[in-house]
Design a protein around this motif. Structure first.
Motif, short mmCIF file in Angstrom:
data_model
loop_
_atom_site.label_atom_id
_atom_site.label_comp_id
_atom_site.label_asym_id
_atom_site.label_seq_id
_atom_site.Cartn_x
_atom_site.Cartn_y
_atom_site.Cartn_z
N ARG A 281 -4.77 21.93 1.74
CA ARG A 281 -4.67 21.59 0.59
C ARG A 281 -2.76 21.12 0.81
NH1 ARG A 281 -6.44 23.13 -4.49
NH2 ARG A 281 -7.11 25.67 -4.46
N ALA A 282 -2.51 21.96 1.74
CA ALA A 282 -1.24 20.84 2.37
C ALA A 282 -1.91 19.83 3.18
CB ALA A 282 -0.15 21.65 2.79
N LYS A 283 -2.95 19.69 3.71
CA LYS A 283 -2.96 18.62 4.73
C LYS A 283 -4.06 17.67 4.58
CE LYS A 283 -4.30 22.28 8.58
NZ LYS A 283 -5.45 23.01 9.55
N ILE A 284 -3.93 18.31 3.40
CA ILE A 284 -4.60 16.51 2.57
C ILE A 284 -3.68 16.25 1.91
CG2 ILE A 284 -6.53 16.49 0.60
CD1 ILE A 284 -8.30 18.19 1.06
N SER A 285 -3.12 16.73 1.66
CA SER A 285 -1.84 16.00 0.80
C SER A 285 -1.18 15.58 1.67
CB SER A 285 -0.91 17.40 0.18
OG SER A 285 -0.10 16.20 -0.15
N ARG A 286 -0.75 15.11 3.29
CA ARG A 286 -0.29 14.73 4.58
C ARG A 286 -1.28 13.49 4.74
NH1 ARG A 286 3.85 13.17 5.95
NH2 ARG A 286 4.79 14.54 5.55
N VAL A 287 -2.50 13.76 4.41
CA VAL A 287 -3.65 12.10 4.12
C VAL A 287 -2.91 11.87 3.58
CG1 VAL A 287 -5.76 11.85 4.84
CG2 VAL A 287 -4.87 13.67 6.05
N VAL A 288 -3.29 11.62 2.11
CA VAL A 288 -3.15 11.62 0.61
C VAL A 288 -1.21 10.34 1.22
CG1 VAL A 288 -2.27 10.60 -1.37
CG2 VAL A 288 -3.86 11.66 -0.75
N TYR A 289 -0.53 11.21 2.29
CA TYR A 289 0.85 9.97 2.26
C TYR A 289 1.20 9.59 3.44
CZ TYR A 289 2.94 12.95 -1.94
OH TYR A 289 2.79 13.70 -2.99
N ASN A 290 -0.14 9.61 4.09
CA ASN A 290 0.14 8.88 5.62
C ASN A 290 -0.85 7.73 4.94
OD1 ASN A 290 1.37 10.90 6.70
ND2 ASN A 290 -0.57 11.55 7.71
N ARG A 291 -1.87 8.03 4.09
CA ARG A 291 -2.28 6.09 3.79
C ARG A 291 -1.42 5.55 3.04
NH1 ARG A 291 -8.25 5.73 3.65
NH2 ARG A 291 -9.21 6.77 5.75
N LEU A 292 -0.85 6.20 2.37
CA LEU A 292 -0.14 4.94 0.83
C LEU A 292 1.19 4.12 2.42
CD1 LEU A 292 0.66 7.89 -1.78
CD2 LEU A 292 -0.91 5.78 -1.68
N VAL A 293 1.51 5.08 3.19
CA VAL A 293 2.68 4.12 4.26
C VAL A 293 1.94 3.64 4.76
CG1 VAL A 293 4.20 4.67 5.77
CG2 VAL A 293 4.02 6.79 4.46
N GLU A 294 0.73 3.13 5.25
CA GLU A 294 0.02 2.64 5.99
C GLU A 294 -0.99 1.24 5.23
OE1 GLU A 294 -0.77 2.54 9.06
OE2 GLU A 294 0.61 4.54 10.10
N GLY A 295 -0.46 1.22 3.86
CA GLY A 295 -1.43 0.81 2.95
C GLY A 295 -2.59 1.14 3.39
N MET A 296 -3.23 1.65 3.13
CA MET A 296 -4.51 2.30 3.20
C MET A 296 -4.97 2.38 2.19
SD MET A 296 -4.93 4.18 6.66
CE MET A 296 -6.62 4.35 7.10
N ARG A 297 -6.46 2.14 1.91
CA ARG A 297 -7.46 2.68 0.63
C ARG A 297 -7.01 4.79 0.74
NH1 ARG A 297 -10.78 -1.45 1.23
NH2 ARG A 297 -12.42 0.86 2.18
N LEU A 298 -7.34 5.29 0.13
CA LEU A 298 -7.46 6.52 -0.38
C LEU A 298 -8.65 6.61 0.12
CD1 LEU A 298 -4.18 7.60 -3.23
CD2 LEU A 298 -4.09 7.65 -0.67
N ASP A 299 -9.66 6.40 -0.23
CA ASP A 299 -11.07 6.89 0.00
C ASP A 299 -11.81 8.22 -0.90
OD1 ASP A 299 -11.93 3.70 0.33
OD2 ASP A 299 -11.99 4.50 2.56
N ILE A 300 -10.79 8.64 -1.65
CA ILE A 300 -11.28 9.67 -2.10
C ILE A 300 -12.00 9.91 -3.36
CG2 ILE A 300 -10.39 11.61 -3.63
CD1 ILE A 300 -7.70 11.11 -2.28
N ASP A 301 -13.66 10.27 -3.13
CA ASP A 301 -14.73 9.87 -3.84
C ASP A 301 -14.37 10.66 -5.34
OD1 ASP A 301 -16.24 9.19 -2.03
OD2 ASP A 301 -17.34 10.22 -1.03
N ALA A 302 -13.28 11.36 -5.27
CA ALA A 302 -13.84 12.18 -6.56
C ALA A 302 -12.93 11.10 -7.68
CB ALA A 302 -12.71 13.36 -6.39
N THR A 303 -12.41 10.20 -7.43
CA THR A 303 -11.54 9.67 -8.03
C THR A 303 -12.97 8.36 -8.62
OG1 THR A 303 -11.25 7.34 -5.67
CG2 THR A 303 -9.26 9.10 -6.31
N ALA A 304 -13.82 7.92 -8.10
CA ALA A 304 -14.73 6.65 -8.27
C ALA A 304 -15.72 8.64 -9.14
CB ALA A 304 -15.64 6.94 -6.75
N CYS A 305 -15.80 9.05 -9.31
CA CYS A 305 -16.36 9.73 -10.23
C CYS A 305 -16.03 9.90 -11.64
CB CYS A 305 -16.48 11.50 -9.37
SG CYS A 305 -17.46 11.91 -8.06
N TYR A 306 -14.32 10.39 -11.73
CA TYR A 306 -13.62 10.00 -12.89
C TYR A 306 -13.49 8.73 -13.55
CZ TYR A 306 -10.11 10.42 -15.39
OH TYR A 306 -9.07 10.87 -16.51
#
Length: 395
Positions: A281-306
């Protein structure tokens, strides 16, 4: 020359010799009195200081600082004494000092140092089950007891983590058939203005992600009260998240990103959908924040499902390419709302991400743990790990 007669007191020369070391000087009366007065003042001041410290300590027991904690179910047996009840409350963490609580009850809430020994108010607590909270003030505890025990539970409603509202409503009806879908939906809409963490400028006025998943009891009087039940879920979320914002609080990286509490809830909902083992959980959290800092898309499939309003098992290539603002496969940044109801573990992970420079993760059953992900920094390593994922049939 004066002659002394036998039996007369000897004459004393009224003039004394200053160098005569046998002369004794008598202290004046007022000198001793002043010392007694000074000593009395010191004693009074010390007593007042001690008294003030005692009152401060007692006040801290009666009205503790901080927010209430987790709910505590307390069962009071018939004939239980005040001493037994106070001891149970202290053991459960509801109060911090059973002795002070006992005398406070007997003094009818007016506890004084000089009068507590004479307090003799009769206190009776009805036998039954009560719901209290850790770190409660004495007055709130007495209010709960005065209200009487909980009514007999009609049934339990279990709401798992990670449900969207579109999934939660049918689940509630399944758990309690007395609920009506139309009434649940109406209650849901009516409670939106009361959501504590929903910004005024939110693109969608919704309680998505802010109904706390847990097990709730419904008594016979409330079995058809959809509004009251959803209000309990909303209040429980607000109470728990407020406590978590205080402890463990916001990680400095979140403050630097200038994310609102609502956006942190959105991150927690992503974590809830992605993590399959607690350690991730905390590692996935870190990836999300790192990608936001880098300006990258999050590319999380669950959001496409939603965004597609369907199960991820039914996701299509067209769904992944959809330009919906919720689809982080196509649109940068966080989705505009949470995508599910996060539990407390995911909320904590969103508030306090692990330390690391990872930008990617993929399920590889890392370390032989089913569902565990591999976390890495580079695209080249990611492609290697994706091959492992495909070999396991997950990608």
């Amino acid at each position: 020359m004066v002659e002394e007669e036998l039996g007369d007191d000897p004459l004393v020369d009224p003039v004394y010799d200053a160098e005569d070391r046998n002369w004794v000087r008598y202290r004046p009366f007022w000198g001793g009195l002043a010392r007694l007065v000074l000593l009395a003042l010191v004693v009074l001041l010390a007593a007042g200081w001690v008294r003030g410290r005692i009152y401060d300590w007692v006040d801290d027991q009666i009205t503790p600082g901080g927010l209430p904690g987790d709910a505590v179910e307390l069962s009071i047996p018939a004939g239980a004494s005040v001493n037994e009840i106070a001891g149970e409350l202290q053991s459960a963490g509801v109060i911090s000092n059973a002795t002070v609580f006992r005398y406070w009850l007997r003094c009818d809430g007016e506890l004084t140092i000089s009068g507590f020994l004479g307090c003799d108010s009769v206190v009776a607590v009805a036998a039954g089950d009560y719901i209290l909270y850790e770190n409660m003030d004495f007055e709130s505890v007495r209010t709960v007891f005065d209200a009487g025990p909980l009514p007999e539970v009609f049934e339990l409603v279990r709401i798992p983590e990670g449900l969207r509202w579109s999934e939660m409503a049918p689940r509630l009806i399944e758990e309690n058939p007395a609920f009506e879908f139309e009434d649940l939906q109406a209650a849901y809409v009516s409670l939106v203005p009361e959501a504590a963490y929903l910004p005024e400028d939110a693109p969608l006025r919704s309680l998505e992600g802010m109904l706390f998943p847990a097990t709730y009891d419904i008594n016979a009087d409330d079995v058809t009260d959809e509004q009251g039940f959803l209000l309990r879920l909303s209040d429980e979320f607000d109470r728990r998240f407020a406590r978590l914002l205080d402890d463990p609080g916001l990680h400095p990286d979140i403050v630097e990103l200038e994310l609102s509490p609502y956006e942190v809830i959105t991150v927690a909902s992503l974590i809830e959908e992605e993590a399959q083992v607690p350690e991730d959980r905390a590692k996935i959290s870190r990836v999300v924040y790192n990608r936001l800092v880098e300006g990258m898309r999050l590319d999380i499939d669950a959001t496409a499902c939603y965004a597609a309003g369907k199960s991820c098992a039914d996701l299509t290539l067209a769904d992944l390419r959809s330009q919906s603002p919720w689809n982080t496969r196509a649109v940068p940044g966080l989705p505009p709302t949470p995508i599910s109801a996060p539990g407390e573990a995911s909320l904590i992970a969103a508030l306090q991400p692990a330390e690391g420079d990872w930008l990617f993760y993929v399920r590889t059953d890392e370390g032989g743990v089913r569902g565990a992900h591999h976390f890495h920094r580079t695209l080249a390593e990611h492609e290697q790990q994706v091959e492992i994922c495909r070999g396991l049939g997950y990608c």
